[in-house]
Structure formats: C-alpha cells, structure tokens
Design a protein around this motif. Structure first.
Motif, PDB file in Angstrom:
ATOM      1  N   GLY A 214       0.801  -1.223   0.000  1.00  0.00           N
ATOM      2  CA  GLY A 214       0.000   0.000   0.000  1.00  0.00           C
ATOM      3  C   GLY A 214       0.828   1.264   0.000  1.00  0.00           C
ATOM      4  N   GLU A 215       2.071   1.172  -0.428  1.00  0.00           N
ATOM      5  CA  GLU A 215       2.966   2.336  -0.450  1.00  0.00           C
ATOM      6  C   GLU A 215       2.982   2.980  -1.830  1.00  0.00           C
ATOM      7  N   ILE A 216       1.844   2.984  -2.474  1.00  0.00           N
ATOM      8  CA  ILE A 216       1.733   3.493  -3.836  1.00  0.00           C
ATOM      9  C   ILE A 216       2.068   4.979  -3.915  1.00  0.00           C
ATOM     10  N   ARG A 217       1.801   5.718  -2.854  1.00  0.00           N
ATOM     11  CA  ARG A 217       2.068   7.165  -2.861  1.00  0.00           C
ATOM     12  C   ARG A 217       3.561   7.480  -2.839  1.00  0.00           C
TER      13      ARG A 217
ATOM     14  N   HIS B 265       2.613   3.357 -14.127  1.00  0.00           N
ATOM     15  CA  HIS B 265       2.068   3.329 -15.487  1.00  0.00           C
ATOM     16  C   HIS B 265       2.403   1.992 -16.159  1.00  0.00           C
ATOM     17  N   LYS B 266       3.632   1.530 -15.996  1.00  0.00           N
ATOM     18  CA  LYS B 266       4.037   0.241 -16.575  1.00  0.00           C
ATOM     19  C   LYS B 266       3.216  -0.903 -15.986  1.00  0.00           C
ATOM     20  N   LEU B 267       2.992  -0.871 -14.677  1.00  0.00           N
ATOM     21  CA  LEU B 267       2.185  -1.911 -14.039  1.00  0.00           C
ATOM     22  C   LEU B 267       0.750  -1.880 -14.548  1.00  0.00           C
ATOM     23  N   SER B 268       0.183  -0.686 -14.688  1.00  0.00           N
ATOM     24  CA  SER B 268      -1.203  -0.599 -15.162  1.00  0.00           C
ATOM     25  C   SER B 268      -1.322  -1.141 -16.580  1.00  0.00           C
TER      26      SER B 268
ATOM     27  N   VAL C 200      -5.220  -2.467 -16.620  1.00  0.00           N
ATOM     28  CA  VAL C 200      -6.171  -1.672 -15.834  1.00  0.00           C
ATOM     29  C   VAL C 200      -5.754  -0.211 -15.961  1.00  0.00           C
ATOM     30  N   GLY C 201      -6.706   0.660 -15.783  1.00  0.00           N
ATOM     31  CA  GLY C 201      -6.398   2.080 -15.857  1.00  0.00           C
ATOM     32  C   GLY C 201      -5.568   2.523 -14.662  1.00  0.00           C
ATOM     33  N   LEU C 202      -4.729   3.513 -14.893  1.00  0.00           N
ATOM     34  CA  LEU C 202      -3.905   4.050 -13.817  1.00  0.00           C
ATOM     35  C   LEU C 202      -4.750   4.618 -12.678  1.00  0.00           C
ATOM     36  N   PRO C 203      -5.841   5.338 -12.954  1.00  0.00           N
ATOM     37  CA  PRO C 203      -6.671   5.821 -11.840  1.00  0.00           C
ATOM     38  C   PRO C 203      -7.243   4.678 -10.998  1.00  0.00           C
TER      39      PRO C 203
ATOM     40  N   LEU D 158      -5.921   1.637 -10.639  1.00  0.00           N
ATOM     41  CA  LEU D 158      -4.798   1.068  -9.886  1.00  0.00           C
ATOM     42  C   LEU D 158      -4.521   1.920  -8.652  1.00  0.00           C
ATOM     43  N   PHE D 159      -4.482   3.222  -8.856  1.00  0.00           N
ATOM     44  CA  PHE D 159      -4.183   4.118  -7.743  1.00  0.00           C
ATOM     45  C   PHE D 159      -5.278   4.074  -6.685  1.00  0.00           C
ATOM     46  N   SER D 160      -6.537   4.107  -7.111  1.00  0.00           N
ATOM     47  CA  SER D 160      -7.619   4.132  -6.127  1.00  0.00           C
ATOM     48  C   SER D 160      -7.689   2.824  -5.337  1.00  0.00           C
ATOM     49  N   ARG D 161      -7.358   1.703  -5.964  1.00  0.00           N
ATOM     50  CA  ARG D 161      -7.424   0.416  -5.268  1.00  0.00           C
ATOM     51  C   ARG D 161      -6.253   0.201  -4.315  1.00  0.00           C
ATOM     52  N   PHE D 162      -5.119   0.836  -4.586  1.00  0.00           N
ATOM     53  CA  PHE D 162      -3.928   0.550  -3.792  1.00  0.00           C
ATOM     54  C   PHE D 162      -3.478   1.711  -2.911  1.00  0.00           C
ATOM     55  N   SER D 163      -4.232   2.785  -2.880  1.00  0.00           N
ATOM     56  CA  SER D 163      -3.893   3.885  -1.973  1.00  0.00           C
ATOM     57  C   SER D 163      -4.909   3.929  -0.851  1.00  0.00           C
TER      58      SER D 163
END
Length: 188
Positions: A45-48, A56-59, A64-67, A69-74
């Motif tokens: 959960g250290e996405i920030r 971006h590479k992971l998404s 999956v979209g970057l937003p 990915l970010f919303s699920r892991f932050s």
C-alpha cells in the motif's frame, strides 16, 4: 520500517494478474519492466511513495487504468465503496487540487508583483555608498585634472557588486576597457 504485505491488496493484484494472463509476481515484474521491490511496495500500500513511471508500466501490464490502480492501492482497502462514493471522493480530491492550484496561482501573482520592488530595494542598498560619495569624487576629479583614477576604484565596488549580483542581467562591456582619457561625451 516498511508496512507488512496487505492480503487484500495482494488478492486484488493476483485477480488482475489472472485476468491479464500473468502467473506470478516475478512474471509481472518482467512483463511490466519494474523491480520486485516496486511490486512489494504496491502490495504494502505504499503506492504514494512510488514514481508514476513504474505505476504506469504496471497498469499497462495488468490492463487496468492508472486511476483504478491508484484508487485500489492507496489508502485503506475497502471494496465496499459504491461507484457513487468513489466518484464523490474523486470529485472532492479534484476540488481540493483545484483550490490548491488557485492558491498557488495567487501566490505566484503576488510574487510577480513584489519581486521587482524587492530587486529595486536590493539594488538601492548595494548602490547607497556609491550614491553618497560619487558627487564628492566627481568634484575632486573636476578640481584636479591630475587626480589618480585608482583612487576611484574603491568607490566603484558597489557597482561591481551590483553587476555580480545581477547574474548577468545587467550587461557589462567587454573587459579590458582601455581609455587613455575619459571620452568627452561622458559628463558628470
């Protein structure tokens, strides 16, 4: 000390990996072109703290979209949020960013107004000595044509300081400038 691996995040990541046809974290690392450490950061959960490029590479690798990915892991992992709650939360974040942007724009405008005044004040402080003593020096030169020019050099130090302080913003003539006499066009 790093956070422990979060099972909810790990499960979400494995679900996306399965949908993308990726069998292991090592394969994900290879396909995305990121390190295993970055995948562990994501699972903790250290996405920030992560840079945008590996996210971006992971998404892309996970499809999956970057937003998303970010919303699920932050933040906290709560999948019970409805889409409406997620949208409302994103809208609040956008509003906060817009307000911060407006505040920064206002600060920039204020700095643009005060900067010329500050520069002028600094220049006057630097030149104060020269402005006080130059009329006396000019009178001494007019009174005594044999007055040694080297005696004027200490008086010119504030001007040299201003030129150095300007960082090249004030053009100065190429050196050395050699005059046998001061040109008649220069008057004081």
């Amino acid at each position: 000390m790093p956070h422990p691996i979060d099972l909810n995040r790990t499960q979400q990541l494995q679900d996306w990996m399965q949908q993308a046809g990726i069998a292991s974290f090592r394969e994900l690392s290879h396909q995305a072109g990121v390190s295993m450490w970055q995948i562990q950061q994501l699972r903790r959960g250290e996405i920030r703290q992560m840079r945008l490029d590996p996210l971006h590479k992971l998404s892309l690798a996970l499809q999956v979209g970057l937003p998303e990915l970010f919303s699920r892991f932050s933040g906290s992992m709560s999948f019970s949020d409805s889409p409406e709650d997620t949208i409302a939360n994103l809208q609040r974040q956008i509003l906060a960013l817009q307000q911060e942007y407006a505040h920064l724009q206002q600060q920039l405008a204020q700095q643009q107004q005060t900067l010329p005044q500050e520069l002028q004040r600094e220049a006057l402080q630097i030149l104060e000595t020269w402005m006080l003593y130059w009329p006396t020096a000019a009178h001494a030169v007019r009174s005594d044509p044999q007055f040694a020019a080297t005696k004027l050099l200490p008086l010119l130090q504030p001007l040299e300081k201003l030129l150095a302080h300007s960082g090249g913003a004030i053009a100065r003539p190429p050196l050395p400038l050699r005059w046998t006499t001061i040109p008649a066009t220069m008057t004081y």
